[in-house]
Scaffold this motif. Structure first.
Motif, PDB file in Angstrom:
ATOM      1  N   ASP A  33       6.258  -4.333   0.407  1.00  0.00           N
ATOM      2  CA  ASP A  33       5.722  -4.094  -0.930  1.00  0.00           C
ATOM      3  C   ASP A  33       5.010  -2.736  -0.980  1.00  0.00           C
ATOM      4  N   PHE A  34       5.565  -1.755  -0.299  1.00  0.00           N
ATOM      5  CA  PHE A  34       4.994  -0.413  -0.325  1.00  0.00           C
ATOM      6  C   PHE A  34       5.283   0.239  -1.679  1.00  0.00           C
ATOM      7  N   TYR A  35       4.402   1.121  -2.109  1.00  0.00           N
ATOM      8  CA  TYR A  35       4.569   1.753  -3.412  1.00  0.00           C
ATOM      9  C   TYR A  35       4.151   3.215  -3.340  1.00  0.00           C
ATOM     10  N   GLY A  36       4.233   3.872  -4.490  1.00  0.00           N
ATOM     11  CA  GLY A  36       3.893   5.289  -4.550  1.00  0.00           C
ATOM     12  C   GLY A  36       5.098   6.158  -4.260  1.00  0.00           C
ATOM     13  N   GLN A  37       4.839   7.399  -3.912  1.00  0.00           N
ATOM     14  CA  GLN A  37       5.915   8.330  -3.595  1.00  0.00           C
ATOM     15  C   GLN A  37       6.584   7.942  -2.281  1.00  0.00           C
ATOM     16  N   GLY A  56       0.803  -1.214   0.000  1.00  0.00           N
ATOM     17  CA  GLY A  56       0.000   0.000   0.000  1.00  0.00           C
ATOM     18  C   GLY A  56       0.836   1.265   0.000  1.00  0.00           C
ATOM     19  N   TYR A  57       0.132   2.375   0.035  1.00  0.00           N
ATOM     20  CA  TYR A  57       0.745   3.706   0.014  1.00  0.00           C
ATOM     21  C   TYR A  57       0.952   4.178   1.445  1.00  0.00           C
ATOM     22  N   LEU A  58       2.107   4.777   1.710  1.00  0.00           N
ATOM     23  CA  LEU A  58       2.401   5.273   3.052  1.00  0.00           C
ATOM     24  C   LEU A  58       2.001   6.743   3.146  1.00  0.00           C
ATOM     25  N   ASN A  59       1.028   7.023   3.987  1.00  0.00           N
ATOM     26  CA  ASN A  59       0.552   8.393   4.194  1.00  0.00           C
ATOM     27  C   ASN A  59       1.446   9.096   5.213  1.00  0.00           C
ATOM     28  N   SER A  85       8.433   4.847  -6.149  1.00  0.00           N
ATOM     29  CA  SER A  85       8.775   5.394  -7.466  1.00  0.00           C
ATOM     30  C   SER A  85       8.833   6.914  -7.385  1.00  0.00           C
ATOM     31  N   GLY A  86       9.088   7.507  -8.540  1.00  0.00           N
ATOM     32  CA  GLY A  86       9.158   8.960  -8.585  1.00  0.00           C
ATOM     33  C   GLY A  86      10.563   9.467  -8.369  1.00  0.00           C
ATOM     34  N   SER A  87      10.680  10.767  -8.212  1.00  0.00           N
ATOM     35  CA  SER A  87      11.993  11.405  -8.062  1.00  0.00           C
ATOM     36  C   SER A  87      12.484  11.290  -6.631  1.00  0.00           C
TER      37      SER A  87
END
Length: 684
Positions: free
Chosen positions: A135-139, A114-117, A160-162
């Motif tokens: 398996d965390f994803y996103g910014q 999942g996405y980490l807030n 992912s991302g910069s």
């Protein structure tokens, strides 16, 4: 009654001891209600729950992985949450906000996704956060409101991302930042200049591009910098010399090019430098080959040129040197003679030419030596020199000594050798008898030569031999029975620590293919229960396929093709449950192909070229059968009778006396003490 007094006294002592621990534990595990609520919220999104957590209890300090502070108050605060490698599945859908005393958060090596807030991690006192190997994803998780943070590990996820240095701007104490093995792209942000306290930076295993980040050249406290396995290009900035505290620098598997800057004399603490698999060229800088601090130097697979000329009088710490796959054209005489601590040397795939120099003589520390494909000549002289490296355990001389004669000098001694590679040399002669003294051999590769004669019986006496490759020679005669009695492939346990250094050769294998062997396949071959690969193709073997091969329970590959084997295929071979490659094509077999076990999973092409053999099915792969779960074994338990009149009378009496004593003395509920304060620092 006198007889019962000892029982009463003994019972009183037992009850005193047994009741103190539970009551004390009950008091110690009571935690703050806000912390309790936060932990329950966290657990609500963990799919399978968390072992050792009783959310119906207020005593969360006793839960698995939860550590509370040392205060003596009745409501303790949670300071550590360490649940690494607990098999947790699910996501982090609730905030940790209530855990405002939390110092360490470690959820690494689980199956969380999942996405980490960022809102979930706004903890003022958090110092360590490790979410790696999930398996965390996103910014990337941002560093907002984390002023005490000094250790961050988010490696081995799918972020992912910069990449920027948010952590450093919001957490001035940051020392360790590990973002390795994600999907980060773009260039390294200039904001990394704010990471003034950073000591260990891991950006390896991403898709980061651009030239060497200039912002990193300002981080004067860096000890570790790992940038390998990215897309960096351009030359290496000479400003790297400003990082005077570097201990480890890894630039491997990028696209750096040009010359290495001659600034290594400024890196006086550098112990490990790797720049393998780039496009560096030119000669090795003088400051590098005179480094007094280097322990390991790995420059494999570049385009360096010139002479190999190390100043081992200065490089007194050097233990590992890898200059393989470059364009070096020679080795300066005696340049390695004073590298007394050097135990691993790889010069393969260069252009050293000529004979093996005297510099290798009496190298007592040398254990690993690879000189394959270096243009060496005079095989006899080379072995005569190398035998004085008495502790040598791995020797690779492949792709040298073209068309020379195999030396037969029985005085050659390599008693500690475990791995020997002399393949693809087109050597003539028979398998030399001096090899019989190499009693510790685990790996022997003599493939792709012009060796003739028979396979000597003494090869079967090697106690530890796991891998034997004699393929692509001109060997004749029968397969010796002794070869089927190798102890390490029959009854001995094969421990991982004895596996060979080269990964491709570590699989227990016997390869006699592409020779002129005759006779039958010995039925005793079935004794090789630890063997994974048996390759006998392209010989002149005859007779039946022994049904005893079904005893080779570890076998994965069996290739008997292009021989003169006859008879039927034993259906017992279907019992080889790990068999994934099977080929008996182009023999003289007859009958029907058994449709049993693994044999029914192979295509008919595995059996072609046998005119009398019938393949009775179309090419298909039947679904795997799931074995039934094992029946649990229930062991009977012995019962002990401890009940009796002394016990029945003593327990209630002892309980009343014990509890009364504890309340009167304050043993159960001690008087409050001043709270102790302790710092939380790991790895410091």
């Amino acid at each position: 009654m006198k007889m019962q007094l000892p029982y009463l006294y003994f019972t009183f002592i037992l009850c005193t001891i047994s009741f103190k621990a539970p009551v004390m534990r009950c008091q110690n595990v009571t935690c703050n209600s806000t912390d309790l609520r936060a932990l329950i919220n966290f657990s609500s999104c963990i799919e399978s729950g968390i072992d050792g957590w009783d959310i119906s209890s207020s005593g969360c300090c006793s839960w698995n992985g939860v550590t509370c502070d040392n205060s003596t108050t009745s409501s303790k605060r949670v300071v550590k949450l360490e649940l690494a490698r607990k098999g947790l599945r699910g996501s982090i859908c609730k905030s940790f906000e209530g855990l405002d005393e939390l110092r360490i958060l470690n959820l690494s090596a689980n199956f969380l996704t999942g996405y980490l807030n960022p809102y979930h991690f706004s903890l003022q006192k958090l110092e360590v956060i490790d979410m790696s190997n999930n398996d965390f994803y996103g910014q990337l998780l941002r560093g907002d409101d984390l002023p005490s943070l000094w250790y961050v590990d988010l490696s081995m996820n799918r972020f992912s991302g910069s990449i920027d240095a948010t952590y450093c701007s919001m957490s001035p104490l940051i020392e360790v930042l590990n973002l390795a093995n994600n999907y980060l792209i773009g260039e390294v942000s200039e904001s990394f200049v704010k990471c003034s306290s950073l000591q260990h930076l891991f950006l390896n295993g991403n898709q980061i591009s651009g030239t060497f980040p200039k912002s990193l050249l300002q981080l004067r406290d860096l000890h570790t910098l790992k940038l390998q396995e990215n897309l960096f290009t351009g030359s290496l900035n000479g400003g790297i010399g400003n990082l005077s505290k570097l201990v480890k620098l890894d630039l491997s598997f990028n696209r750096f090019n040009g010359f290495l800057p001659d600034v290594f004399d400024q890196l006086r603490t550098l112990e490990h430098f790797s720049a393998r698999s780039n496009k560096f060229s030119g000669q090795l800088p003088k400051s590098l080959v005179n480094s007094q601090s280097l322990l390991t130097l790995d420059l494999e697979n570049n385009s360096f040129t010139g002479l190999i000329d190390l100043n081992c009088s200065a490089m007194i710490q050097l233990t590992t040197l890898n200059l393989a796959s470059n364009n070096f054209h020679d080795l300066v005489a005696n340049s390695l003679s004073s590298c007394q601590g050097l135990n691993s040397l790889n010069l393969s795939h260069n252009h050293l030419r000529g004979g093996l120099q005297f510099a290798f003589k009496n190298r007592q520390s040398m254990r690993y030596l690879s000189l394959s494909n270096t243009g060496l000549v005079n095989f006899t002289s080379a072995l005569a020199t190398l035998q004085y490296c008495e502790n040598l355990t791995m020797l690779d001389l492949s792709l040298n000594f073209q068309n020379e004669e195999l030396p037969t000098d029985m005085s050659l001694q390599f008693r500690n050798l475990k791995e020997l590679f002399i393949s693809n040399c087109q050597l003539r002669g028979s398998i030399p008898s001096w090899l019989s003294s190499c009693s510790n051999l685990q790996v022997l590769d003599l493939s792709q030569n012009h060796m003739g004669g028979s396979i000597p019986y003494w090869i079967g006496t090697f106690k530890y031999l796991l891998y034997l490759n004699l393929s692509s020679n001109s060997l004749t005669g029968e397969i010796p029975e002794g070869l089927t009695e190798l102890p390490s492939l029959t009854d001995m346990n094969i421990s991982l620590e004895r596996f060979a250094t080269k990964i491709w050769s570590s699989i227990p294998s016997l390869d006699l293919s592409y020779n002129m062997l005759t006779g039958h396949i010995p039925p005793s071959t079935g004794n090789l229960r630890k063997l994974h690969i048996l390759n006998l193709k392209y010989n002149s073997l005859s007779g039946p396929i022994p049904g005893s091969l079904s005893r080779m329970t570890s076998l994965e590959t069996l290739d008997l093709s292009h021989n003169k084997l006859s008879g039927e295929i034993p259906d017992t071979l279907g019992e080889l449950i790990f068999l994934s490659t099977f080929n008996v094509s182009y023999n003289q077999l007859h009958g029907e192909v058994p449709e049993r076990g693994q044999l029914a999973t192979f295509l008919c092409t595995s059996f072609i070229g046998n005119p009398g053999l019938t393949c009775g099915w179309d090419a298909y792969s039947p679904p795997a059968q799931t074995p039934p779960p094992p029946t649990p074994v229930v062991f009977p338990s012995d019962k002990m009778t401890i009940m009796g009149w002394p016990f029945v009378f003593g327990v209630p009496t002892g309980f009343v006396i014990t509890v009364g004593f504890c309340f009167v003395t304050g043993w159960i509920f001690p008087k409050p003490e001043k709270r102790k304060v302790s710092e939380i620092r790991i790895g410091r």
